[in-house]
Design a protein around this motif. Structure first.
Motif, PDB file in Angstrom:
ATOM      1  N   ARG A   1      46.298  52.073  44.746  1.00  0.00           N
ATOM      2  CA  ARG A   1      47.066  51.882  43.515  1.00  0.00           C
ATOM      3  C   ARG A   1      48.406  51.295  43.917  1.00  0.00           C
ATOM      4  O   ARG A   1      49.064  51.779  44.851  1.00  0.00           O
ATOM      5  CB  ARG A   1      47.296  53.217  42.813  1.00  0.00           C
ATOM      6  N   ILE A   2      48.804  50.226  43.224  1.00  0.00           N
ATOM      7  CA  ILE A   2      50.125  49.644  43.425  1.00  0.00           C
ATOM      8  C   ILE A   2      50.789  49.638  42.058  1.00  0.00           C
ATOM      9  O   ILE A   2      50.367  48.882  41.180  1.00  0.00           O
ATOM     10  CB  ILE A   2      50.044  48.216  43.993  1.00  0.00           C
ATOM     11  N   GLY A   3      51.769  50.495  41.868  1.00  0.00           N
ATOM     12  CA  GLY A   3      52.337  50.649  40.527  1.00  0.00           C
ATOM     13  C   GLY A   3      51.234  51.101  39.584  1.00  0.00           C
ATOM     14  O   GLY A   3      50.501  52.039  39.871  1.00  0.00           O
ATOM     15  N   THR A   4      51.083  50.356  38.466  1.00  0.00           N
ATOM     16  CA  THR A   4      50.037  50.734  37.512  1.00  0.00           C
ATOM     17  C   THR A   4      48.720  50.035  37.802  1.00  0.00           C
ATOM     18  O   THR A   4      47.722  50.284  37.126  1.00  0.00           O
ATOM     19  CB  THR A   4      50.462  50.365  36.073  1.00  0.00           C
ATOM     20  N   ALA A   5      48.708  49.145  38.785  1.00  0.00           N
ATOM     21  CA  ALA A   5      47.496  48.363  39.048  1.00  0.00           C
ATOM     22  C   ALA A   5      46.578  49.073  40.035  1.00  0.00           C
ATOM     23  O   ALA A   5      47.048  49.745  40.962  1.00  0.00           O
ATOM     24  CB  ALA A   5      47.864  46.981  39.574  1.00  0.00           C
ATOM     25  N   ASP A   6      45.282  48.890  39.829  1.00  0.00           N
ATOM     26  CA  ASP A   6      44.309  49.322  40.831  1.00  0.00           C
ATOM     27  C   ASP A   6      44.160  48.215  41.850  1.00  0.00           C
ATOM     28  O   ASP A   6      44.310  47.030  41.530  1.00  0.00           O
ATOM     29  CB  ASP A   6      42.936  49.548  40.183  1.00  0.00           C
ATOM     30  N   PHE A   7      43.829  48.603  43.050  1.00  0.00           N
ATOM     31  CA  PHE A   7      43.579  47.627  44.100  1.00  0.00           C
ATOM     32  C   PHE A   7      42.192  47.878  44.696  1.00  0.00           C
ATOM     33  O   PHE A   7      41.833  49.024  44.983  1.00  0.00           O
ATOM     34  CB  PHE A   7      44.638  47.756  45.202  1.00  0.00           C
ATOM     35  N   ILE A   8      41.417  46.805  44.823  1.00  0.00           N
ATOM     36  CA  ILE A   8      40.135  46.911  45.525  1.00  0.00           C
ATOM     37  C   ILE A   8      40.115  45.830  46.599  1.00  0.00           C
ATOM     38  O   ILE A   8      40.282  44.636  46.304  1.00  0.00           O
ATOM     39  CB  ILE A   8      38.937  46.726  44.575  1.00  0.00           C
ATOM     40  N   GLY A   9      39.953  46.263  47.844  1.00  0.00           N
ATOM     41  CA  GLY A   9      39.888  45.327  48.963  1.00  0.00           C
ATOM     42  C   GLY A   9      38.447  45.194  49.436  1.00  0.00           C
ATOM     43  O   GLY A   9      37.862  46.153  49.924  1.00  0.00           O
ATOM     44  N   LEU A  10      37.900  43.991  49.238  1.00  0.00           N
ATOM     45  CA  LEU A  10      36.509  43.754  49.636  1.00  0.00           C
ATOM     46  C   LEU A  10      36.472  43.147  51.032  1.00  0.00           C
ATOM     47  O   LEU A  10      37.422  42.469  51.435  1.00  0.00           O
ATOM     48  CB  LEU A  10      35.841  42.792  48.650  1.00  0.00           C
ATOM     49  N   PRO A  11      35.386  43.341  51.766  1.00  0.00           N
ATOM     50  CA  PRO A  11      35.254  42.717  53.081  1.00  0.00           C
ATOM     51  C   PRO A  11      35.182  41.195  52.946  1.00  0.00           C
ATOM     52  O   PRO A  11      34.861  40.677  51.875  1.00  0.00           O
ATOM     53  CB  PRO A  11      33.954  43.299  53.632  1.00  0.00           C
ATOM     54  N   GLY A  12      35.493  40.471  54.024  1.00  0.00           N
ATOM     55  CA  GLY A  12      35.679  39.019  53.931  1.00  0.00           C
ATOM     56  C   GLY A  12      34.433  38.177  54.092  1.00  0.00           C
ATOM     57  O   GLY A  12      34.382  37.048  53.585  1.00  0.00           O
ATOM     58  N   ASN A  13      33.414  38.696  54.787  1.00  0.00           N
ATOM     59  CA  ASN A  13      32.204  37.884  54.925  1.00  0.00           C
ATOM     60  C   ASN A  13      31.664  37.548  53.536  1.00  0.00           C
ATOM     61  O   ASN A  13      31.528  38.444  52.695  1.00  0.00           O
ATOM     62  CB  ASN A  13      31.139  38.647  55.717  1.00  0.00           C
ATOM     63  N   PRO A  14      31.376  36.271  53.288  1.00  0.00           N
ATOM     64  CA  PRO A  14      31.048  35.865  51.914  1.00  0.00           C
ATOM     65  C   PRO A  14      29.935  36.667  51.245  1.00  0.00           C
ATOM     66  O   PRO A  14      30.045  36.987  50.058  1.00  0.00           O
ATOM     67  CB  PRO A  14      30.677  34.392  52.073  1.00  0.00           C
ATOM     68  N   VAL A  15      28.879  36.994  51.975  1.00  0.00           N
ATOM     69  CA  VAL A  15      27.810  37.769  51.335  1.00  0.00           C
ATOM     70  C   VAL A  15      28.262  39.212  51.116  1.00  0.00           C
ATOM     71  O   VAL A  15      27.884  39.857  50.134  1.00  0.00           O
ATOM     72  CB  VAL A  15      26.502  37.727  52.149  1.00  0.00           C
ATOM     73  N   SER A  16      29.107  39.713  52.008  1.00  0.00           N
ATOM     74  CA  SER A  16      29.647  41.068  51.826  1.00  0.00           C
ATOM     75  C   SER A  16      30.556  41.113  50.602  1.00  0.00           C
ATOM     76  O   SER A  16      30.519  42.065  49.818  1.00  0.00           O
ATOM     77  CB  SER A  16      30.443  41.498  53.058  1.00  0.00           C
ATOM     78  N   THR A  17      31.397  40.102  50.454  1.00  0.00           N
ATOM     79  CA  THR A  17      32.268  40.032  49.283  1.00  0.00           C
ATOM     80  C   THR A  17      31.427  40.041  48.014  1.00  0.00           C
ATOM     81  O   THR A  17      31.659  40.811  47.082  1.00  0.00           O
ATOM     82  CB  THR A  17      33.114  38.740  49.314  1.00  0.00           C
ATOM     83  N   PHE A  18      30.424  39.172  48.013  1.00  0.00           N
ATOM     84  CA  PHE A  18      29.550  39.029  46.843  1.00  0.00           C
ATOM     85  C   PHE A  18      28.829  40.348  46.541  1.00  0.00           C
ATOM     86  O   PHE A  18      28.832  40.837  45.407  1.00  0.00           O
ATOM     87  CB  PHE A  18      28.548  37.908  47.143  1.00  0.00           C
ATOM     88  N   ALA A  19      28.231  40.930  47.567  1.00  0.00           N
ATOM     89  CA  ALA A  19      27.422  42.148  47.347  1.00  0.00           C
ATOM     90  C   ALA A  19      28.299  43.336  46.957  1.00  0.00           C
ATOM     91  O   ALA A  19      27.962  44.089  46.042  1.00  0.00           O
ATOM     92  CB  ALA A  19      26.612  42.473  48.604  1.00  0.00           C
ATOM     93  N   THR A  20      29.420  43.520  47.641  1.00  0.00           N
ATOM     94  CA  THR A  20      30.258  44.680  47.304  1.00  0.00           C
ATOM     95  C   THR A  20      30.897  44.496  45.930  1.00  0.00           C
ATOM     96  O   THR A  20      31.122  45.471  45.217  1.00  0.00           O
ATOM     97  CB  THR A  20      31.349  44.926  48.376  1.00  0.00           C
ATOM     98  N   PHE A  21      31.154  43.263  45.551  1.00  0.00           N
ATOM     99  CA  PHE A  21      31.638  43.065  44.175  1.00  0.00           C
ATOM    100  C   PHE A  21      30.559  43.501  43.192  1.00  0.00           C
ATOM    101  O   PHE A  21      30.807  44.289  42.276  1.00  0.00           O
ATOM    102  CB  PHE A  21      32.034  41.604  43.909  1.00  0.00           C
ATOM    103  N   CYS A  22      29.352  42.966  43.374  1.00  0.00           N
ATOM    104  CA  CYS A  22      28.263  43.255  42.424  1.00  0.00           C
ATOM    105  C   CYS A  22      27.978  44.748  42.339  1.00  0.00           C
ATOM    106  O   CYS A  22      27.748  45.282  41.254  1.00  0.00           O
ATOM    107  CB  CYS A  22      26.985  42.538  42.852  1.00  0.00           C
ATOM    108  N   LEU A  23      27.984  45.419  43.473  1.00  0.00           N
ATOM    109  CA  LEU A  23      27.514  46.810  43.517  1.00  0.00           C
ATOM    110  C   LEU A  23      28.626  47.823  43.245  1.00  0.00           C
ATOM    111  O   LEU A  23      28.348  48.916  42.765  1.00  0.00           O
ATOM    112  CB  LEU A  23      26.864  47.099  44.877  1.00  0.00           C
ATOM    113  N   PHE A  24      29.886  47.477  43.542  1.00  0.00           N
ATOM    114  CA  PHE A  24      30.976  48.461  43.402  1.00  0.00           C
ATOM    115  C   PHE A  24      32.098  47.990  42.478  1.00  0.00           C
ATOM    116  O   PHE A  24      32.507  48.702  41.572  1.00  0.00           O
ATOM    117  CB  PHE A  24      31.548  48.809  44.780  1.00  0.00           C
ATOM    118  N   ALA A  25      32.623  46.780  42.745  1.00  0.00           N
ATOM    119  CA  ALA A  25      33.745  46.324  41.918  1.00  0.00           C
ATOM    120  C   ALA A  25      33.302  46.128  40.472  1.00  0.00           C
ATOM    121  O   ALA A  25      34.039  46.453  39.538  1.00  0.00           O
ATOM    122  CB  ALA A  25      34.319  45.021  42.478  1.00  0.00           C
TER     123      ALA A  25
END
Ligand code: AMP
Ligand code: MG
Length: 400
Positions: free
Chosen positions: A281-305
């Motif tokens: 959390r930064i101030g009132t905003a939520d923060f989600i840091g996804l891994p950088g490998n493109p398929v990891s970014t894609f998959a973790t977004f779909c499944l968690f973000a």
């Protein structure tokens, strides 16, 4: 290490739905989330009406040798007179069935005899009549708070006369990619550089959910640049999503930057592709840091973000529907991480759907995500034999 399900629960526990509501014209609510139950003030259809072009009759009077005089003509939008015994009414699809009639005979089953008709096939009482209220009763909740509004929901709202709907305000999602190696498409590549693909995948993923996408581009791998970008993002957005820089390398500054500006939960997830994922959390905003490998970014977004963002948008249904299909492959070795394999569905001769794996399951190979129809989900410690049932998560369920 957290399981994928534990991570999802941790994230969803932190998702506070937006509360601000705005009123939007029904034709413009695509992708928005409904902010209040919608109750129908009317019955749909309002009257018994004809499902066919034909003749409204009394079924018991339809004997093959009896000519029924046609006493009236009722088109959609008109209301006819009560049907006199021994007669028929010409009627068209959607027109109210006159009182006294109990059946509509389709015109193909009638023969015109001068000013009347004969009915060639004995009808059943009630045939071809759409009953008043068979769709919606007055007072029914037709759409519940938290529903994501798609084409069918827009049509249903209009069918009970709703010209506008209360929806939660759009969620603002800022994103940036981290990495000194990243070059924006359109620019030449120097040795050691790669094109920034996550920025574009995230643009599609975020906007596909109906969120406003605030783009902060790519940020160099320094602590001060990362802090600066995070600060700017958190001031403008409800949720900040980054890709890369959350591993344990010396060039990974995202965690340190978030810790300095706010609070950070760092999770290692027992899944592939993926693994490190950060929430803060930064101030009132939520923060989600996804891994950088493109398929990891894609998959973790779909499944968690994605479930997190949907919950944050006020939606009640945030998890994808999954399907059981047959494995078109062998997975002989049990793994220590849950695998989300990119797979394509193929029809087999026995009529079942079979999942085939992309040839390269590396988390850097984005081609796999374009080739595939979805993820095959194989749990920790599981092996799979060809033909066995496996869980399939269609991309259609997690994109948008
Ligand atoms: P990182 O998580 O920063 O260690 O990055 C992991 C891998 O993903 C590295 O090979 C990076 O070059 C690659 N990568 C990180 N961010 C991006 C991006 N925005 N576009 C394409 N590849 C990326
Ligand atoms: Mg990096």
């Amino acid at each position: 290490m957290l399981s994928a399900d534990q991570l999802l629960n941790e994230l969803l526990a932190r998702a506070r739905g937006v509360t601000e509501v705005e009123h939007v014209a029904t034709e413009a609510v695509l992708g928005r989330v409904l902010a209040a139950d919608q109750v129908s003030a009317i019955t749909v259809p309002p009257l018994d009406n004809s499902a066919m072009d034909g003749y409204a009759v009394r079924a018991a009077e339809c004997l093959s040798d009896v000519v029924l005089p046609v006493s009236q003509r009722i088109a959609a939008g008109q209301v006819g007179q009560a049907l006199q015994p021994g007669s028929a009414a010409r009627i068209f699809t959607g027109a109210p069935v006159p009182s006294g009639a109990d059946t509509v005979v389709m015109q193909e089953h009638c023969t015109v005899q001068g000013e009347g008709i004969t009915v060639n096939q004995a009808p059943k009482a009630g045939d071809n009549i759409r009953r008043a209220g068979e769709d919606i009763q007055r007072g029914d909740v037709i759409l519940a708070t938290g529903t994501r509004l798609g084409a069918a929901e827009m049509g249903l709202a209009a069918s009970v006369g709703l010209a506008g709907l209360p929806v939660f305000r759009r969620l603002k999602v800022a994103s940036f990619s981290t990495g000194d190696e990243l070059v924006q498409p359109g620019m030449p590549l120097a040795a050691g550089q790669i094109y920034n693909s996550n920025r574009y995948a995230l643009a599609g993923l975020v906007q596909g959910l109906g969120c406003d996408w605030i783009d902060l581009g790519a940020v160099p791998d320094t602590l001060t640049d990362t802090i600066d970008a995070l600060q700017r993002a958190a001031q403008q957005a409800d949720v900040v999503i980054t890709s890369g820089g959350v591993s344990v390398g010396e060039e990974d500054h995202v965690k340190a930057a978030v810790s300095q500006l706010g609070t950070l939960d760092m999770w290692k997830v027992a899944m592939k592709p993926g693994k490190p994922l950060a929430y803060g959390r930064i101030g009132t905003a939520d923060f989600i840091g996804l891994p950088g490998n493109p398929v990891s970014t894609f998959a973790t977004f779909c499944l968690f973000a994605r479930p997190f963002l949907l919950a944050r948008m006020g939606a009640t249904s945030v998890l994808p529907t999954t399907y059981q299909v047959r494995a078109g492959f062998d997975w002989p070795k049990a793994r220590e991480r849950r695998e989300f394999l990119r797979a394509r569905l193929v029809n087999t001769d026995d009529g079942s759907l079979q999942a085939e794996l992309f040839r390269n399951q590396s988390s850097g190979v984005l081609t796999s995500a374009v080739w595939a129809d979805g993820f095959v989900d194989i749990d920790i410690g599981h092996t799979v034999q060809r033909g066995a049932p496996v869980r399939f998560i269609p991309f259609a369920e997690v994109l948008g």
